[in-house]
Structure formats: structure tokens, C-alpha cells
Design a protein around this motif. Structure first.
Motif, mmCIF file in Angstrom:
data_model
loop_
_atom_site.group_PDB
_atom_site.id
_atom_site.type_symbol
_atom_site.label_atom_id
_atom_site.label_comp_id
_atom_site.label_asym_id
_atom_site.label_seq_id
_atom_site.Cartn_x
_atom_site.Cartn_y
_atom_site.Cartn_z
ATOM 1 N N LEU A 118 0.804 -1.027 -0.228
ATOM 2 C CA LEU A 118 -0.243 -0.002 -0.073
ATOM 3 C C LEU A 118 0.744 1.310 -0.037
ATOM 4 O O LEU A 118 1.023 2.286 -0.709
ATOM 5 C CB LEU A 118 -0.892 -0.005 1.061
ATOM 6 C CG LEU A 118 -2.120 0.848 0.791
ATOM 7 C CD1 LEU A 118 -2.827 0.643 0.533
ATOM 8 C CD2 LEU A 118 -3.136 0.439 2.529
ATOM 9 N N GLN A 119 2.469 1.061 0.528
ATOM 10 C CA GLN A 119 2.422 2.625 0.475
ATOM 11 C C GLN A 119 3.068 2.489 -0.499
ATOM 12 O O GLN A 119 3.539 4.090 -0.997
ATOM 13 C CB GLN A 119 4.173 1.988 1.637
ATOM 14 C CG GLN A 119 3.667 2.209 2.675
ATOM 15 C CD GLN A 119 4.675 1.723 4.220
ATOM 16 O OE1 GLN A 119 5.988 0.540 3.675
ATOM 17 N NE2 GLN A 119 4.695 2.439 5.477
ATOM 18 N N TRP A 120 3.989 1.355 -1.381
ATOM 19 C CA TRP A 120 4.525 1.485 -2.548
ATOM 20 C C TRP A 120 2.971 1.927 -3.638
ATOM 21 O O TRP A 120 3.369 3.084 -4.703
ATOM 22 C CB TRP A 120 5.380 0.684 -3.307
ATOM 23 C CG TRP A 120 6.494 0.088 -2.078
ATOM 24 C CD1 TRP A 120 6.851 -0.821 -1.867
ATOM 25 C CD2 TRP A 120 7.509 1.236 -2.087
ATOM 26 N NE1 TRP A 120 7.775 -0.457 -1.207
ATOM 27 C CE2 TRP A 120 8.217 0.151 -1.743
ATOM 28 C CE3 TRP A 120 7.959 1.723 -4.448
ATOM 29 C CZ2 TRP A 120 10.235 0.842 -2.200
ATOM 30 C CZ3 TRP A 120 8.982 2.360 -3.205
ATOM 31 C CH2 TRP A 120 10.153 1.659 -3.131
ATOM 32 N N LEU A 121 1.781 1.992 -3.324
ATOM 33 C CA LEU A 121 1.211 2.912 -4.292
ATOM 34 C C LEU A 121 0.613 4.036 -3.881
ATOM 35 O O LEU A 121 0.674 4.448 -5.133
ATOM 36 C CB LEU A 121 -0.026 1.351 -4.180
ATOM 37 C CG LEU A 121 -1.665 2.157 -5.035
ATOM 38 C CD1 LEU A 121 -1.299 1.761 -6.786
ATOM 39 C CD2 LEU A 121 -2.606 1.454 -4.002
ATOM 40 N N TYR A 122 0.678 3.938 -2.730
ATOM 41 C CA TYR A 122 0.702 5.643 -2.404
ATOM 42 C C TYR A 122 2.297 6.050 -3.223
ATOM 43 O O TYR A 122 2.150 7.023 -3.366
ATOM 44 C CB TYR A 122 0.784 6.273 -0.798
ATOM 45 C CG TYR A 122 -0.613 5.665 -0.076
ATOM 46 C CD1 TYR A 122 -1.936 6.001 -0.437
ATOM 47 C CD2 TYR A 122 -0.189 4.977 0.929
ATOM 48 C CE1 TYR A 122 -3.343 5.965 -0.074
ATOM 49 C CE2 TYR A 122 -1.827 4.622 1.507
ATOM 50 C CZ TYR A 122 -2.453 4.846 1.294
ATOM 51 O OH TYR A 122 -4.022 4.175 1.735
ATOM 52 N N SER B 24 -0.999 -2.085 -10.882
ATOM 53 C CA SER B 24 -1.010 -1.199 -9.276
ATOM 54 C C SER B 24 -1.901 -1.700 -8.853
ATOM 55 O O SER B 24 -1.402 -1.950 -7.308
ATOM 56 C CB SER B 24 -0.792 0.261 -9.773
ATOM 57 O OG SER B 24 0.050 0.236 -10.674
ATOM 58 N N TYR B 25 -3.333 -1.423 -8.747
ATOM 59 C CA TYR B 25 -4.684 -1.546 -7.862
ATOM 60 C C TYR B 25 -4.735 -3.297 -7.902
ATOM 61 O O TYR B 25 -4.785 -3.410 -6.006
ATOM 62 C CB TYR B 25 -5.653 -0.198 -8.602
ATOM 63 C CG TYR B 25 -5.731 0.600 -8.461
ATOM 64 C CD1 TYR B 25 -5.544 1.242 -7.937
ATOM 65 C CD2 TYR B 25 -4.611 1.226 -9.304
ATOM 66 C CE1 TYR B 25 -5.146 2.422 -7.814
ATOM 67 C CE2 TYR B 25 -4.725 3.001 -9.955
ATOM 68 C CZ TYR B 25 -4.802 3.715 -8.576
ATOM 69 O OH TYR B 25 -4.593 4.114 -8.731
ATOM 70 N N ASN B 26 -4.237 -4.493 -8.853
ATOM 71 C CA ASN B 26 -4.613 -5.237 -8.951
ATOM 72 C C ASN B 26 -3.680 -5.890 -8.106
ATOM 73 O O ASN B 26 -4.161 -7.009 -7.428
ATOM 74 C CB ASN B 26 -4.423 -5.740 -10.176
ATOM 75 C CG ASN B 26 -5.562 -5.757 -10.439
ATOM 76 O OD1 ASN B 26 -6.901 -5.246 -10.601
ATOM 77 N ND2 ASN B 26 -5.876 -6.232 -11.999
ATOM 78 N N SER B 27 -2.305 -5.965 -7.715
ATOM 79 C CA SER B 27 -1.607 -6.153 -6.872
ATOM 80 C C SER B 27 -1.787 -5.808 -4.956
ATOM 81 O O SER B 27 -1.723 -7.407 -4.474
ATOM 82 C CB SER B 27 -0.231 -5.053 -6.958
ATOM 83 O OG SER B 27 -0.013 -6.299 -8.233
ATOM 84 N N ASP C 145 2.735 14.151 -1.197
ATOM 85 C CA ASP C 145 3.136 14.235 -0.554
ATOM 86 C C ASP C 145 4.199 13.224 0.284
ATOM 87 O O ASP C 145 5.695 13.051 0.930
ATOM 88 C CB ASP C 145 4.056 15.736 0.469
ATOM 89 C CG ASP C 145 2.780 15.179 1.600
ATOM 90 O OD1 ASP C 145 2.466 14.626 1.450
ATOM 91 O OD2 ASP C 145 3.205 15.943 2.818
ATOM 92 N N ILE C 146 3.471 12.035 -0.460
ATOM 93 C CA ILE C 146 3.938 10.195 0.521
ATOM 94 C C ILE C 146 5.490 9.804 -0.555
ATOM 95 O O ILE C 146 5.051 10.083 -1.771
ATOM 96 C CB ILE C 146 2.317 9.603 0.407
ATOM 97 C CG1 ILE C 146 1.936 10.579 1.154
ATOM 98 C CG2 ILE C 146 2.774 7.816 0.768
ATOM 99 C CD1 ILE C 146 0.829 9.510 1.730
ATOM 100 N N VAL C 147 6.057 8.973 -0.178
ATOM 101 C CA VAL C 147 7.000 8.172 -1.022
ATOM 102 C C VAL C 147 7.018 6.927 -0.267
ATOM 103 O O VAL C 147 6.604 7.044 0.712
ATOM 104 C CB VAL C 147 8.270 9.141 0.172
ATOM 105 C CG1 VAL C 147 9.195 10.967 -1.008
ATOM 106 C CG2 VAL C 147 8.658 8.974 1.260
#
Length: 160
Positions: A51-55, A68-71, A158-160
Motif C-alpha cells: 500500500l505504501q508503494w501504491l501511495y 498497480s491496484y490489482n497487486s 507528498d507521500i514517499v
């Protein structure tokens, strides 16, 4: 290629280091690189990290794809987290990404898990820890997936 190689071996630390090497070389990671990280985290049962990587993908300016979402949805279903799967589906639709046959298959699996998702509190997994940082290194949120305001978090840039 290194991100994929380490991700497939399940070494998320080295996969993340390879990802960071892309930016250190002055290159901009594409959606495929992010998707590799999302999928690798999901396959290792690391739903919070997926979820962090999606953000991070959404914040990068790259366009998330159905993959991206399916994963994330697949990882959520595997971890029996219908709330996260449905959140990712909602986010997918809001971002204008068309759900695919793979999306439908994963969401249908939620129905198969319905009894175990709702029947016994003992069968529930422990709360999913979520810790997301911003580009300044400050925490955007610390807590669990049950307490996070996904709507507010997903809209941050601004999320990494």
C-alpha cells in the motif's frame, strides 16, 4: 531489472535498494518499477508495504495502472483484508483506472472468504500496521489500517 530480480527472490530490502539506485542515478522510476515493488511486497504478505508503494506511485506523478491496484487487491484478499481490497478498488475507480477481469477475479475471491472474514473474531488477522512517510521524512501517519483515514492519506501528494 534488478528491482524485479530481487523482488522475485523475495528480498524486499535489496529490491528497495535497487529501486533507490534508479533515483540516485538521476533517473525517474516508471510505473513498472513501482508495480514490481507493489507486487513483490504483496507476494511476501507485506500488505502495508504494498500500500505504501501504491501511495508512492500516485505521489510520483506516474500514472498507476490496473496492475498497480490489482497487486494491492490481491495482497489484501490473500491477507483476508476485505476493507483494504475494497478501498483499493474504490481508489482505482476514483483514479479513472478501469477494473479488469483480474480485478473481478480477486474481488470474487472475497466472497469465497466471506465466512472466514466475518464468522470468528479469532480468525481475524492482527491489525495491519501502516507507517507512511512524506518527502520531508515526517510521518504522514502511524497506526493501523483500521484507524487510518485512507481518503485523506490517498489524496496526499507528498507521500514517499
Amino acid at each position: 531489472i534488478a528491482v524485479l530480480a530481487w523482488g522475485e527472490k523475495g528480498d524486499l530490502t535489496r529490491a528497495a535498494q535497487a529501486f533507490e539506485a534508479i533515483t540516485a542515478a538521476g533517473l525517474k522510476p516508471d510505473a513498472v518499477s513501482y508495480n514490481t515493488m507493489i507486487n513483490s511486497c504483496g507476494e511476501q504478505g507485506q500488505l502495508a508495504r504494498a500500500l505504501q508503494w501504491l501511495y508512492a506511485l500516485r505521489a510520483s506523478g506516474e500514472t498507476p495502472t490496473a496492475i498497480s491496484y490489482n497487486s494491492v487487491i490481491k495482497a489484501a484478499v490473500f491477507n483476508r483484508r476485505a476493507d483494504i481490497a475494497m478501498f483499493a478498488l474504490d481508489l482505482m475507480k476514483r483514479d479513472g483506472v478501469q477494473p479488469t477481469a483480474a480485478t473481478t477475479r480477486q474481488i470474487c475471491k472475497l466472497g469465497k472468504h466471506k465466512a472466514s472474514l466475518s464468522s470468528s473474531r479469532m480468525a481475524d488477522p492482527p491489525p495491519l500496521g501502516v507507517g507512511v512517510i512524506t518527502t520531508t521524512g515526517a510521518p504522514a501517519f502511524q497506526g493501523t489500517a483500521d484507524t487510518v483515514d485512507h481518503e485523506a492519506l490517498a489524496s496526499r501528494t507528498d507521500i514517499v
